[in-house]
Design a protein around this motif. Structure first.
Motif, PDB file in Angstrom:
ATOM      1  N   SER A 181      -6.556   5.288   3.796  1.00  0.00           N
ATOM      2  CA  SER A 181      -5.429   5.949   4.456  1.00  0.00           C
ATOM      3  C   SER A 181      -5.232   7.366   3.935  1.00  0.00           C
ATOM      4  O   SER A 181      -4.980   8.296   4.709  1.00  0.00           O
ATOM      5  CB  SER A 181      -4.144   5.135   4.266  1.00  0.00           C
ATOM      6  OG  SER A 181      -3.796   5.032   2.900  1.00  0.00           O
ATOM      7  N   SER A 182      -5.362   7.553   2.632  1.00  0.00           N
ATOM      8  CA  SER A 182      -5.190   8.880   2.054  1.00  0.00           C
ATOM      9  C   SER A 182      -6.284   9.831   2.522  1.00  0.00           C
ATOM     10  O   SER A 182      -6.023  11.003   2.815  1.00  0.00           O
ATOM     11  CB  SER A 182      -5.197   8.793   0.523  1.00  0.00           C
ATOM     12  OG  SER A 182      -5.011  10.068  -0.059  1.00  0.00           O
ATOM     13  N   THR A 183      -7.508   9.332   2.620  1.00  0.00           N
ATOM     14  CA  THR A 183      -8.621  10.166   3.083  1.00  0.00           C
ATOM     15  C   THR A 183      -8.391  10.642   4.511  1.00  0.00           C
ATOM     16  O   THR A 183      -8.501  11.839   4.818  1.00  0.00           O
ATOM     17  CB  THR A 183      -9.945   9.379   3.012  1.00  0.00           C
ATOM     18  OG1 THR A 183     -10.196   8.995   1.659  1.00  0.00           O
ATOM     19  CG2 THR A 183     -11.104  10.225   3.515  1.00  0.00           C
ATOM     20  N   ILE A 184      -8.046   9.719   5.393  1.00  0.00           N
ATOM     21  CA  ILE A 184      -7.875  10.053   6.812  1.00  0.00           C
ATOM     22  C   ILE A 184      -6.682  10.979   7.031  1.00  0.00           C
ATOM     23  O   ILE A 184      -6.792  12.022   7.702  1.00  0.00           O
ATOM     24  CB  ILE A 184      -7.717   8.767   7.644  1.00  0.00           C
ATOM     25  CG1 ILE A 184      -9.013   7.943   7.593  1.00  0.00           C
ATOM     26  CG2 ILE A 184      -7.350   9.102   9.093  1.00  0.00           C
ATOM     27  CD1 ILE A 184      -8.899   6.577   8.234  1.00  0.00           C
ATOM     28  N   ALA A 210      -6.150   9.175  -4.079  1.00  0.00           N
ATOM     29  CA  ALA A 210      -5.903   7.745  -4.276  1.00  0.00           C
ATOM     30  C   ALA A 210      -6.807   7.161  -5.357  1.00  0.00           C
ATOM     31  O   ALA A 210      -6.370   6.347  -6.176  1.00  0.00           O
ATOM     32  CB  ALA A 210      -6.105   7.001  -2.958  1.00  0.00           C
ATOM     33  N   PHE A 211      -8.071   7.587  -5.360  1.00  0.00           N
ATOM     34  CA  PHE A 211      -9.028   7.046  -6.326  1.00  0.00           C
ATOM     35  C   PHE A 211      -8.637   7.401  -7.758  1.00  0.00           C
ATOM     36  O   PHE A 211      -8.575   6.527  -8.636  1.00  0.00           O
ATOM     37  CB  PHE A 211     -10.427   7.581  -6.014  1.00  0.00           C
ATOM     38  CG  PHE A 211     -11.472   7.151  -7.005  1.00  0.00           C
ATOM     39  CD1 PHE A 211     -11.957   5.855  -7.005  1.00  0.00           C
ATOM     40  CD2 PHE A 211     -11.970   8.046  -7.950  1.00  0.00           C
ATOM     41  CE1 PHE A 211     -12.921   5.449  -7.927  1.00  0.00           C
ATOM     42  CE2 PHE A 211     -12.923   7.654  -8.870  1.00  0.00           C
ATOM     43  CZ  PHE A 211     -13.401   6.354  -8.859  1.00  0.00           C
ATOM     44  N   ILE A 224       0.851  -1.183   0.000  1.00  0.00           N
ATOM     45  CA  ILE A 224       0.000   0.000   0.000  1.00  0.00           C
ATOM     46  C   ILE A 224       0.891   1.238   0.000  1.00  0.00           C
ATOM     47  O   ILE A 224       1.777   1.374   0.835  1.00  0.00           O
ATOM     48  CB  ILE A 224      -0.914   0.004   1.235  1.00  0.00           C
ATOM     49  CG1 ILE A 224      -1.786  -1.255   1.233  1.00  0.00           C
ATOM     50  CG2 ILE A 224      -1.778   1.253   1.272  1.00  0.00           C
ATOM     51  CD1 ILE A 224      -2.502  -1.494   2.543  1.00  0.00           C
ATOM     52  N   THR A 225       0.682   2.135  -0.963  1.00  0.00           N
ATOM     53  CA  THR A 225       1.524   3.323  -1.067  1.00  0.00           C
ATOM     54  C   THR A 225       0.858   4.535  -0.435  1.00  0.00           C
ATOM     55  O   THR A 225      -0.358   4.713  -0.520  1.00  0.00           O
ATOM     56  CB  THR A 225       1.866   3.639  -2.538  1.00  0.00           C
ATOM     57  OG1 THR A 225       2.671   4.818  -2.574  1.00  0.00           O
ATOM     58  CG2 THR A 225       0.610   3.870  -3.362  1.00  0.00           C
ATOM     59  N   PHE A 226       1.680   5.351   0.216  1.00  0.00           N
ATOM     60  CA  PHE A 226       1.216   6.616   0.784  1.00  0.00           C
ATOM     61  C   PHE A 226       1.705   7.801  -0.049  1.00  0.00           C
ATOM     62  O   PHE A 226       1.547   8.948   0.354  1.00  0.00           O
ATOM     63  CB  PHE A 226       1.726   6.766   2.220  1.00  0.00           C
ATOM     64  CG  PHE A 226       1.278   5.665   3.139  1.00  0.00           C
ATOM     65  CD1 PHE A 226      -0.053   5.519   3.477  1.00  0.00           C
ATOM     66  CD2 PHE A 226       2.192   4.767   3.658  1.00  0.00           C
ATOM     67  CE1 PHE A 226      -0.477   4.506   4.323  1.00  0.00           C
ATOM     68  CE2 PHE A 226       1.783   3.746   4.504  1.00  0.00           C
ATOM     69  CZ  PHE A 226       0.447   3.615   4.840  1.00  0.00           C
TER      70      PHE A 226
END
Length: 207
Positions: free
Chosen positions: A181-184, A133-134, A38-40
């Motif tokens: 994760s990106s949303t939060i 992310a989407f 999973i990439t950040f």
């Protein structure tokens, strides 16, 4: 005033570039859970879009795209798929890796501004984080299928499946985790930066 504002923007641009490079070339940018990666790296792109607008988002998106492309040739990491795509067509591999990330950052700037005019900074940051992310996933997979879908390599991966089912199965739970994760994280960081006055204030539209 303009000089101070421009200096602040340059500092943020440099900071986001540094953070993205650090994340791209160290394990900090990835969370490996079994077979999942999973990439950040989409988060600095979203933060740049929030604080610097479409141009800043596009700039950091371009940095992300370049690091992704360089992995195709083994610089700063390696990507088995990227290496294969590069061997098929280096130019199209560059387009597939670079353009989706830059376009993602550009659109995120407009998305944040649009949502911010209709709600508060925290909600606008949440939406921007999700879209980061989407859209990255949508643009990346669309470019992959459009540019390389007819190649023997991609036909082998698709295996005769419906293209929508292939994309969903290919990105799998990775994309869902990245979106969450990106949303939060983007929501929290974006709201904090807004309170610190690093995000330009926008008036809500009337009517």
């Amino acid at each position: 005033m303009n000089t101070t504002n421009n200096t602040s923007k340059l500092v943020i641009l440099g900071l986001m570039t540094g953070i993205l490079l650090l994340m791209a070339y160290t394990p900090l940018g990835y969370l490996n859970i079994g077979p999942l990666a999973i990439t950040f790296n989409v988060i600095p792109v979203a933060i740049a879009a929030i604080t610097l607008g479409p141009a800043g988002g596009a700039a950091i998106g371009a940095v992300f795209g370049m690091t992704s492309f360089l992995q195709c040739i083994g610089i700063g990491g390696s990507s088995a798929m990227g290496a294969m795509l590069f061997s098929i067509n280096p130019f199209l591999a560059f387009v597939q890796r670079f353009v989706p990330r830059m376009l993602d950052g550009l659109l995120l700037g407009y998305i944040f501004q649009f949502v911010r005019r209709r709600t508060d900074a925290y909600m606008a940051s949440l939406v921007t984080g999700f879209c980061s992310a989407f859209l990255n996933t949508v643009f990346f997979m669309t470019a992959l299928v459009v540019l390389f879908g007819n190649t023997e390599y991609m036909q082998g991966l698709i295996g005769g499946k419906n293209i929508i089912l292939f994309v969903c199965g290919f990105v799998g739970i990775n994309a869902v985790c990245e979106m969450v994760s990106s949303t939060i994280l983007t929501g929290a960081v974006g709201a904090a930066l807004y309170r610190a006055k690093f995000v330009p204030a926008l008036e809500k539209s009337r009517g």
